[in-house]
Write a protein that holds these residues in place. Structure first.
Motif, PDB file in Angstrom:
ATOM      1  N   TRP A   8       0.975  -1.233   0.036  1.00 30.24           N
ATOM      2  CA  TRP A   8      -0.105  -0.247   0.146  1.00 30.24           C
ATOM      3  C   TRP A   8       0.751   1.357  -0.039  1.00 30.24           C
ATOM      4  O   TRP A   8       0.590   2.195  -0.714  1.00 30.24           O
ATOM      5  CB  TRP A   8      -1.099  -0.070   1.181  1.00 30.24           C
ATOM      6  N   ARG A   9       2.013   1.130   0.790  1.00 31.65           N
ATOM      7  CA  ARG A   9       2.667   2.464   0.984  1.00 31.65           C
ATOM      8  C   ARG A   9       3.652   2.458  -0.366  1.00 31.65           C
ATOM      9  O   ARG A   9       3.743   3.658  -0.812  1.00 31.65           O
ATOM     10  CB  ARG A   9       3.970   2.288   1.898  1.00 31.65           C
ATOM     11  N   THR A  10       3.909   1.621  -1.055  1.00 32.49           N
ATOM     12  CA  THR A  10       4.651   1.565  -2.421  1.00 32.49           C
ATOM     13  C   THR A  10       3.676   2.202  -3.313  1.00 32.49           C
ATOM     14  O   THR A  10       4.136   2.991  -4.111  1.00 32.49           O
ATOM     15  CB  THR A  10       4.974   0.033  -2.858  1.00 32.49           C
ATOM     16  N   ALA A  11       2.537   1.692  -3.446  1.00 31.23           N
ATOM     17  CA  ALA A  11       1.598   2.180  -4.566  1.00 31.23           C
ATOM     18  C   ALA A  11       1.242   3.634  -4.262  1.00 31.23           C
ATOM     19  O   ALA A  11       0.972   4.339  -5.282  1.00 31.23           O
ATOM     20  CB  ALA A  11       0.345   1.430  -4.417  1.00 31.23           C
ATOM     21  N   ASN A  12       1.116   4.200  -2.961  1.00 34.72           N
ATOM     22  CA  ASN A  12       1.331   5.634  -2.671  1.00 34.72           C
ATOM     23  C   ASN A  12       2.275   6.333  -2.781  1.00 34.72           C
ATOM     24  O   ASN A  12       2.443   7.485  -2.327  1.00 34.72           O
ATOM     25  CB  ASN A  12       0.358   5.820  -1.290  1.00 34.72           C
ATOM     26  N   GLY A  13       3.418   5.714  -2.869  1.00 38.00           N
ATOM     27  CA  GLY A  13       4.768   6.522  -3.162  1.00 38.00           C
ATOM     28  C   GLY A  13       5.158   6.949  -1.749  1.00 38.00           C
ATOM     29  O   GLY A  13       5.964   7.957  -1.584  1.00 38.00           O
ATOM     30  N   ILE A  14       5.056   6.278  -0.834  1.00 32.85           N
ATOM     31  CA  ILE A  14       5.385   6.481   0.543  1.00 32.85           C
ATOM     32  C   ILE A  14       6.685   5.887   1.078  1.00 32.85           C
ATOM     33  O   ILE A  14       6.665   4.800   1.074  1.00 32.85           O
ATOM     34  CB  ILE A  14       4.278   6.526   1.526  1.00 32.85           C
ATOM     35  N   ASP A  15       7.634   6.512   1.408  1.00 31.75           N
ATOM     36  CA  ASP A  15       9.166   6.158   1.824  1.00 31.75           C
ATOM     37  C   ASP A  15       9.730   6.806   2.324  1.00 31.75           C
ATOM     38  O   ASP A  15      10.236   7.977   2.018  1.00 31.75           O
ATOM     39  CB  ASP A  15       9.714   5.359   0.466  1.00 31.75           C
ATOM     40  N   ASP A  16      10.145   6.579   3.697  1.00 31.32           N
ATOM     41  CA  ASP A  16      11.113   7.418   4.547  1.00 31.32           C
ATOM     42  C   ASP A  16      12.623   7.166   4.670  1.00 31.32           C
ATOM     43  O   ASP A  16      13.181   7.616   5.230  1.00 31.32           O
ATOM     44  CB  ASP A  16      10.621   7.748   6.110  1.00 31.32           C
ATOM     45  N   SER A  17      12.707   6.071   3.982  1.00 27.71           N
ATOM     46  CA  SER A  17      14.313   5.280   4.195  1.00 27.71           C
ATOM     47  C   SER A  17      15.212   6.309   3.412  1.00 27.71           C
ATOM     48  O   SER A  17      14.961   6.677   2.146  1.00 27.71           O
ATOM     49  CB  SER A  17      14.297   3.887   3.675  1.00 27.71           C
ATOM     50  N   PRO A  18      16.093   6.662   3.973  1.00 29.85           N
ATOM     51  CA  PRO A  18      17.419   7.453   2.953  1.00 29.85           C
ATOM     52  C   PRO A  18      18.200   6.519   2.416  1.00 29.85           C
ATOM     53  O   PRO A  18      18.322   5.414   2.540  1.00 29.85           O
ATOM     54  CB  PRO A  18      18.108   8.113   4.316  1.00 29.85           C
ATOM     55  N   VAL A  19      18.817   7.363   1.381  1.00 33.44           N
ATOM     56  CA  VAL A  19      20.022   6.464   0.472  1.00 33.44           C
ATOM     57  C   VAL A  19      21.021   6.197   1.410  1.00 33.44           C
ATOM     58  O   VAL A  19      21.700   7.326   1.814  1.00 33.44           O
ATOM     59  CB  VAL A  19      20.295   7.652  -0.786  1.00 33.44           C
ATOM     60  N   THR A  20      21.465   5.112   1.774  1.00 32.16           N
ATOM     61  CA  THR A  20      22.491   4.885   2.685  1.00 32.16           C
ATOM     62  C   THR A  20      23.504   3.877   1.951  1.00 32.16           C
ATOM     63  O   THR A  20      23.413   2.689   1.657  1.00 32.16           O
ATOM     64  CB  THR A  20      21.797   4.063   3.949  1.00 32.16           C
ATOM     65  N   PRO A  21      24.724   4.372   1.948  1.00 31.28           N
ATOM     66  CA  PRO A  21      25.767   3.666   1.287  1.00 31.28           C
ATOM     67  C   PRO A  21      26.194   2.453   2.171  1.00 31.28           C
ATOM     68  O   PRO A  21      26.663   1.685   1.657  1.00 31.28           O
ATOM     69  CB  PRO A  21      27.133   4.679   1.354  1.00 31.28           C
ATOM     70  N   THR A  22      26.029   2.326   3.541  1.00 32.62           N
ATOM     71  CA  THR A  22      26.107   1.078   4.227  1.00 32.62           C
ATOM     72  C   THR A  22      25.002   0.253   4.363  1.00 32.62           C
ATOM     73  O   THR A  22      25.207  -0.656   5.371  1.00 32.62           O
ATOM     74  CB  THR A  22      26.747   1.511   5.593  1.00 32.62           C
ATOM     75  N   THR A  23      24.119   0.333   3.437  1.00 37.54           N
ATOM     76  CA  THR A  23      22.750  -0.230   3.822  1.00 37.54           C
ATOM     77  C   THR A  23      22.944  -1.984   3.867  1.00 37.54           C
ATOM     78  O   THR A  23      22.673  -2.524   4.609  1.00 37.54           O
ATOM     79  CB  THR A  23      21.689  -0.032   2.830  1.00 37.54           C
TER      80      THR A  23
END
Length: 414
Positions: free
Chosen positions: A233-248
């Motif tokens: 549901w979050r993906t379909a609504n474009g909801i994402d709080d995760s940062p771009v993290t080089p060490t993911t």
């Protein structure tokens, strides 16, 4: 185009990555249909990548090589060179890192880049900066890159998959509040994270487009799929709080290995040999990272591809370990408890619940230190003289796979 008070994140995706690397290395194949495929003689003749020309003939990734050749008899077939692909991927990563220190590899051919804080250094035009990255990748590797740009990783991924890959130029900026205009009319099965099984369930629920999914009450989705319902549901609504993290991906949760066997293994001793080879490999990798694991997992797949059989089980150890023979003993217990005595074609072993190997529990009843010393000596010899410079005798039997696997990366020849 400039943005204020918004993140600027792009997903950079390489078109037909393996095939593009091969075409760049072999210019004579530039205008020919080309695929990268495994070795048909070892029952691994599967298409790993197909260039756009091959795709026009109907050739698809993951289909059998013989099927692809029926569609396109003039197909150029290249054996995978994983070392070369990894080198190229690292080069592309370095290109992106010259634009921002926030670069996160998503896969070998996809990377997120956050240029929010560095955009002003390159002229403030988002599309111009991404075009510059695209041009550099082409110039330095010969590979055509596509890019989806948006405010977060989810919308950048949706943009790249559903828009950028399908338009001339391969670059598109998607405003988060324009999902309804560009994304929501697409089939729900095209959305990142929706597999064929989930798509069928969504169809039964009357949900056929991404927009219909986005507008479905989230509680209805959570009732059916729990956390996964909230995620889609979050993906379909474009909801994402995760940062771009080089060490993911720097902190591993599981260290494992698996393989498809070159033939049906029917005898227990044959399967034991492969399991020991796999345990040796994952324990060596675990020791290299200074880790131990307290949960051992083992998976097995049957030989009948049309009627899949097998199991996947795990076992909690009394104490964390990275000792090969201790892990192997646990794996054998799982194997003999669950094996149905049918022919085996696929095996996997993994260690999880990882912790630091700086301290460990001593045993009063087992000579664990002797086993640790043996592992240490074998590691040192392999570090100095190569992976197959020292092997257990069982690896030299007809069932042994260590020598063949040493010539591969990720199951494919280097």
């Amino acid at each position: 185009m400039t943005q204020k008070n918004k993140s600027t994140i792009a997903l950079i995706d390489m078109q037909s990555f393996y095939a593009s690397v091969e075409k760049a290395a072999n210019p004579e194949y530039k205008d020919k249909p080309l695929v990268v495929a495994g070795d048909p003689e070892r029952r691994s003749g599967i298409i790993l990548a197909a260039c756009p020309i091959a795709k026009k003939y109907g050739v698809t990734t993951a289909e059998a090589l013989w099927q692809a050749l029926q569609k396109c008899p003039d197909l150029v077939v290249m054996r995978p060179r994983m070392e070369k692909y990894l080198e190229t991927s690292m080069l592309i990563t370095k290109i992106l890192e010259s634009y921002s220190d926030l670069v996160e590899p998503y896969s070998i051919d996809e990377l997120f880049i956050d240029i929010t804080g560095t955009l002003h250094l390159f002229g403030n035009s988002i599309k111009a900066v991404i075009k510059s990255i695209q041009d550099r990748i082409m110039m330095e590797t010969g590979i055509y890159a596509r890019a989806g740009i948006s405010e977060n990783k989810v919308t950048a991924k949706l943009c790249c998959d559903l828009i950028s890959k399908k338009i001339d130029g391969g670059i598109f900026y998607l405003e988060k509040d324009e999902l309804n205009k560009h994304i929501w009319d697409k089939p729900v099965g095209d959305m990142w994270g929706i597999g064929s099984r989930m798509q069928k369930h969504l169809y039964v629920m009357g949900i056929r487009t991404i927009g219909e999914l986005a507008n479905t009450p989230v509680k209805r989705l959570q009732k059916k799929w729990g956390v996964n319902g909230l995620v889609i549901w979050r993906t379909a609504n474009g909801i994402d709080d995760s940062p771009v993290t080089p060490t993911t991906h720097a902190h591993q949760k599981v260290i494992g290995n698996g393989m498809t066997l070159p033939r049906d293994f029917r005898e227990a001793w044959e399967i034991e040999v492969v399991l020991l080879d796999l345990c040796s490999q994952i324990c060596r990798r675990t020791r290299e990272k200074g880790l131990m694991g307290s949960v051992v997992s083992m998976g097995l797949g049957g030989a009948d591809w049309d009627h899949p059989t097998g199991f996947s089980r795990q076992m909690k150890l009394l104490d964390p370990t990275n000792v090969t023979l201790d892990v192997y003993a646990a794996v054998k217990k799982i194997f003999y408890k669950h094996w149905d005595r049918q022919p085996v074609r696929r095996l996997s072993v993994a260690l999880s619940n990882l912790s630091s190997a700086d301290t460990y529990q001593l045993s009063l009843f087992e000579d664990t230190e002797k086993k640790r010393a043996i592992d240490k000596v074998m590691d040192e010899i392999k570090d100095r003289f190569g992976e197959i410079s020292i092997l257990r005798a069982s690896s030299l039997t007809t069932a042994g796979q260590a020598i063949d696997r040493a010539a591969k990366i990720g199951g494919h020849y280097k």
